[in-house]
Motif scaffolding. Sequence first.
Motif, PDB file in Angstrom:
ATOM      1  N   LEU A  61       0.838  -1.188   0.000  1.00  0.00           N
ATOM      2  CA  LEU A  61       0.000   0.000   0.000  1.00  0.00           C
ATOM      3  C   LEU A  61       0.880   1.248   0.000  1.00  0.00           C
ATOM      4  N   ASP A  62       0.679   2.103  -1.001  1.00  0.00           N
ATOM      5  CA  ASP A  62       1.392   3.378  -1.080  1.00  0.00           C
ATOM      6  C   ASP A  62       0.494   4.456  -0.500  1.00  0.00           C
ATOM      7  N   LEU A  63       0.921   5.061   0.606  1.00  0.00           N
ATOM      8  CA  LEU A  63       0.116   6.076   1.284  1.00  0.00           C
ATOM      9  C   LEU A  63       0.736   7.463   1.169  1.00  0.00           C
ATOM     10  N   SER A  64       1.453   7.718   0.085  1.00  0.00           N
ATOM     11  CA  SER A  64       2.075   9.029  -0.069  1.00  0.00           C
ATOM     12  C   SER A  64       1.040  10.139  -0.154  1.00  0.00           C
ATOM     13  N   ARG A  65      -0.182   9.827  -0.607  1.00  0.00           N
ATOM     14  CA  ARG A  65      -1.252  10.831  -0.646  1.00  0.00           C
ATOM     15  C   ARG A  65      -1.777  11.164   0.745  1.00  0.00           C
ATOM     16  N   GLY A  66      -1.828  10.161   1.599  1.00  0.00           N
ATOM     17  CA  GLY A  66      -2.484  10.370   2.884  1.00  0.00           C
ATOM     18  C   GLY A  66      -1.790   9.668   4.029  1.00  0.00           C
ATOM     19  N   GLY A  67      -0.624  10.162   4.386  1.00  0.00           N
ATOM     20  CA  GLY A  67       0.152   9.517   5.431  1.00  0.00           C
ATOM     21  C   GLY A  67      -0.516   9.502   6.786  1.00  0.00           C
ATOM     22  N   GLU A  68      -1.449  10.448   7.044  1.00  0.00           N
ATOM     23  CA  GLU A  68      -2.066  10.477   8.362  1.00  0.00           C
ATOM     24  C   GLU A  68      -2.957   9.263   8.596  1.00  0.00           C
ATOM     25  N   LEU A  69      -3.310   8.540   7.521  1.00  0.00           N
ATOM     26  CA  LEU A  69      -4.077   7.303   7.668  1.00  0.00           C
ATOM     27  C   LEU A  69      -3.181   6.119   8.009  1.00  0.00           C
ATOM     28  N   ALA A  70      -1.867   6.301   7.895  1.00  0.00           N
ATOM     29  CA  ALA A  70      -0.942   5.180   7.989  1.00  0.00           C
ATOM     30  C   ALA A  70      -0.992   4.433   9.323  1.00  0.00           C
ATOM     31  N   PRO A  71      -0.949   5.096  10.485  1.00  0.00           N
ATOM     32  CA  PRO A  71      -0.934   4.312  11.726  1.00  0.00           C
ATOM     33  C   PRO A  71      -2.122   3.363  11.853  1.00  0.00           C
ATOM     34  N   ALA A  72      -3.319   3.827  11.520  1.00  0.00           N
ATOM     35  CA  ALA A  72      -4.494   2.965  11.620  1.00  0.00           C
ATOM     36  C   ALA A  72      -4.434   1.828  10.616  1.00  0.00           C
ATOM     37  N   LEU A  73      -3.985   2.121   9.384  1.00  0.00           N
ATOM     38  CA  LEU A  73      -3.930   1.075   8.361  1.00  0.00           C
ATOM     39  C   LEU A  73      -2.782   0.101   8.612  1.00  0.00           C
ATOM     40  N   VAL A  74      -1.691   0.581   9.180  1.00  0.00           N
ATOM     41  CA  VAL A  74      -0.602  -0.333   9.577  1.00  0.00           C
ATOM     42  C   VAL A  74      -1.096  -1.293  10.651  1.00  0.00           C
ATOM     43  N   PRO A 106       2.635 -11.196   4.689  1.00  0.00           N
ATOM     44  CA  PRO A 106       3.382  -9.943   4.829  1.00  0.00           C
ATOM     45  C   PRO A 106       2.718  -8.760   4.129  1.00  0.00           C
ATOM     46  N   SER A 107       2.995  -7.571   4.655  1.00  0.00           N
ATOM     47  CA  SER A 107       2.524  -6.320   4.062  1.00  0.00           C
ATOM     48  C   SER A 107       3.673  -5.328   3.999  1.00  0.00           C
ATOM     49  N   ARG A 108       3.570  -4.406   3.055  1.00  0.00           N
ATOM     50  CA  ARG A 108       4.518  -3.286   2.951  1.00  0.00           C
ATOM     51  C   ARG A 108       3.704  -2.009   2.777  1.00  0.00           C
ATOM     52  N   ILE A 109       3.888  -1.079   3.694  1.00  0.00           N
ATOM     53  CA  ILE A 109       3.229   0.224   3.634  1.00  0.00           C
ATOM     54  C   ILE A 109       4.312   1.243   3.328  1.00  0.00           C
ATOM     55  N   THR A 110       4.211   1.917   2.179  1.00  0.00           N
ATOM     56  CA  THR A 110       5.287   2.807   1.737  1.00  0.00           C
ATOM     57  C   THR A 110       4.745   4.202   1.416  1.00  0.00           C
ATOM     58  N   GLY A 127       2.996   2.178  23.494  1.00  0.00           N
ATOM     59  CA  GLY A 127       3.354   3.577  23.686  1.00  0.00           C
ATOM     60  C   GLY A 127       2.594   4.475  22.727  1.00  0.00           C
ATOM     61  N   ALA A 128       2.013   5.544  23.262  1.00  0.00           N
ATOM     62  CA  ALA A 128       1.334   6.513  22.406  1.00  0.00           C
ATOM     63  C   ALA A 128       2.296   7.571  21.877  1.00  0.00           C
ATOM     64  N   PHE A 129       3.421   7.765  22.542  1.00  0.00           N
ATOM     65  CA  PHE A 129       4.446   8.711  22.093  1.00  0.00           C
ATOM     66  C   PHE A 129       3.871  10.118  21.877  1.00  0.00           C
ATOM     67  N   ASP A 130       2.953  10.540  22.751  1.00  0.00           N
ATOM     68  CA  ASP A 130       2.331  11.865  22.642  1.00  0.00           C
ATOM     69  C   ASP A 130       1.592  12.052  21.323  1.00  0.00           C
ATOM     70  N   ASP A 131       1.176  10.971  20.686  1.00  0.00           N
ATOM     71  CA  ASP A 131       0.647  11.017  19.325  1.00  0.00           C
ATOM     72  C   ASP A 131      -0.737  10.375  19.281  1.00  0.00           C
ATOM     73  N   HIS A 132      -1.732  11.163  18.914  1.00  0.00           N
ATOM     74  CA  HIS A 132      -3.111  10.669  18.872  1.00  0.00           C
ATOM     75  C   HIS A 132      -3.277   9.481  17.938  1.00  0.00           C
ATOM     76  N   ARG A 133      -2.599   9.508  16.800  1.00  0.00           N
ATOM     77  CA  ARG A 133      -2.780   8.417  15.838  1.00  0.00           C
ATOM     78  C   ARG A 133      -2.078   7.129  16.289  1.00  0.00           C
ATOM     79  N   MET A 134      -1.042   7.254  17.086  1.00  0.00           N
ATOM     80  CA  MET A 134      -0.430   6.057  17.673  1.00  0.00           C
ATOM     81  C   MET A 134      -1.372   5.413  18.679  1.00  0.00           C
ATOM     82  N   ALA A 135      -2.084   6.244  19.440  1.00  0.00           N
ATOM     83  CA  ALA A 135      -3.070   5.710  20.381  1.00  0.00           C
ATOM     84  C   ALA A 135      -4.197   5.009  19.627  1.00  0.00           C
ATOM     85  N   HIS A 136      -4.644   5.600  18.511  1.00  0.00           N
ATOM     86  CA  HIS A 136      -5.672   4.956  17.691  1.00  0.00           C
ATOM     87  C   HIS A 136      -5.203   3.581  17.221  1.00  0.00           C
TER      88      HIS A 136
END
Length: 466
Positions: free
Chosen positions: A342-355, A364-368, A415-424
């Motif tokens: 999956l190439d998420l160069s258009r919408g990287g903010e979706l990456a944590p949830a999709l990963v 296996p998967s590759r998210i690039t 770890g959320a790392f102070d990051d809302h999308r990591m918590a998601h």
Amino acid sequence: MQVFTYSSPRFTPYDDERAGVSESLGGGGPWRAPRATGPLVARLTLPGSKSLTNRELVLSALADGPSLLRRPLHSRDSALMIEALRSLGVSIEEVEGDGDYGPDLRVTPPAELEGSTSIDCGLAGTVMRFLPPVAALALGPVAFDGDEAARRRPMRTTIDSLRALGVDVNDDGRGALPFSLWGTGAVRGGEVAIDASASSQFVSGLLLAAPRFTEGLTLRHTGERLPSMPHIEMTIATLAERGVEVLSPDEGVWVVAPGPIRGREVVIEPDLSNAAPFLIAAVVAGGTVAIDGWPAETTQVGADLIEILPRFGASVRREGGALVVDGGEGLLGGRRMPGLELDLSRGGELAPALVALAALAESPSRITGIEHLRGHETDRLAALADDLTRAGLTATELPDGLALEPAPLHAADWGAFDDHRMAHAGAIIGLAVDGIDIDDIAATSKTLPEFPELWARLVASTIAEA
């Protein structure tokens, strides 16, 4: 179907105690992500887009008359933007709005922006990158700083571009927060070349203020790649709705003539990126999740979920004004889900949830296309690899993404790392894995303070159907 909203939850047929809300929220320690026990049947309304809310706030502050923002986001990021603009002399008043969405905002720009102030950026990229060009239009010094993690986010492009526009900026050579600038009440504008490879926000921040520059702006991107183009398209669209035309005579070049920015009344769309974990929950647990108020047309990158989620085996449909994701029996019901590229160069903010979703696949998967995520609230690639590895997966950082090798997942501290999308992302893993303890669920307050309660209610909808 369970129906609830982000601010005034309407939830039937059982009460909060049955929903497990009070237990899941805990008392300030790690938050145990609730485990799904069956297919979901839920419909929810989400608050306004953070990206749109903060763009409209900036444009309202620079406009030639008052604006009314209906259904804006009320979160830490929007609160930081509001307080920053108020410190520059902008009047922002809460007025009665739709009861399910919280107050609307009436924004009245001042005759002249005021300097001699300091701005707390928190961890909000929109504040730290959108407001320096605005502050340069004020009269007097303006200091910028933020959370400790914000000092690690790249800012050199903003600082260098302001200097190229004739603004006096002092950053002691850091190219990062904290820094200060001296506003003279005007910015010359003209031609500027920048490398915005690290964030499209560098482009948007300049375009938003460009109509107020004396000579307008001709902006040229010099880097090899430009991530998150939909966010730049969003900026151009919001400007167009206020009477400002942005020309693009060549790829990576934008031209804005000097001129007025029109005040307007605008209804903010729901945040489609914040919808991602809720819609993905249907893929994991099965059943259906509907998001009300899904726009027919939008510049939000979250709309890409309509094409992405079917690649994970879900069906997606529109029902009236809602988007519905049907996960069938779901992964927990036995449906097999192969990995994918999956190439998420258009919408990287979706990456944590999709990963997180891809981490539950059987191959296996590759998210690039997401190298720029290293400079977000945290280094999201390193953080995802760390959390997933701790939960039992083999996650390897790539130059521009992550490679995931399937393995049985187990209980782990997340770890959320102070990051809302990591918590998601941790909450998504917790749907399928017992014992995922997220260390800082409060990180979700950045864009959706009600996330823990909404998530617990969503997962509890499986109990009602049991």
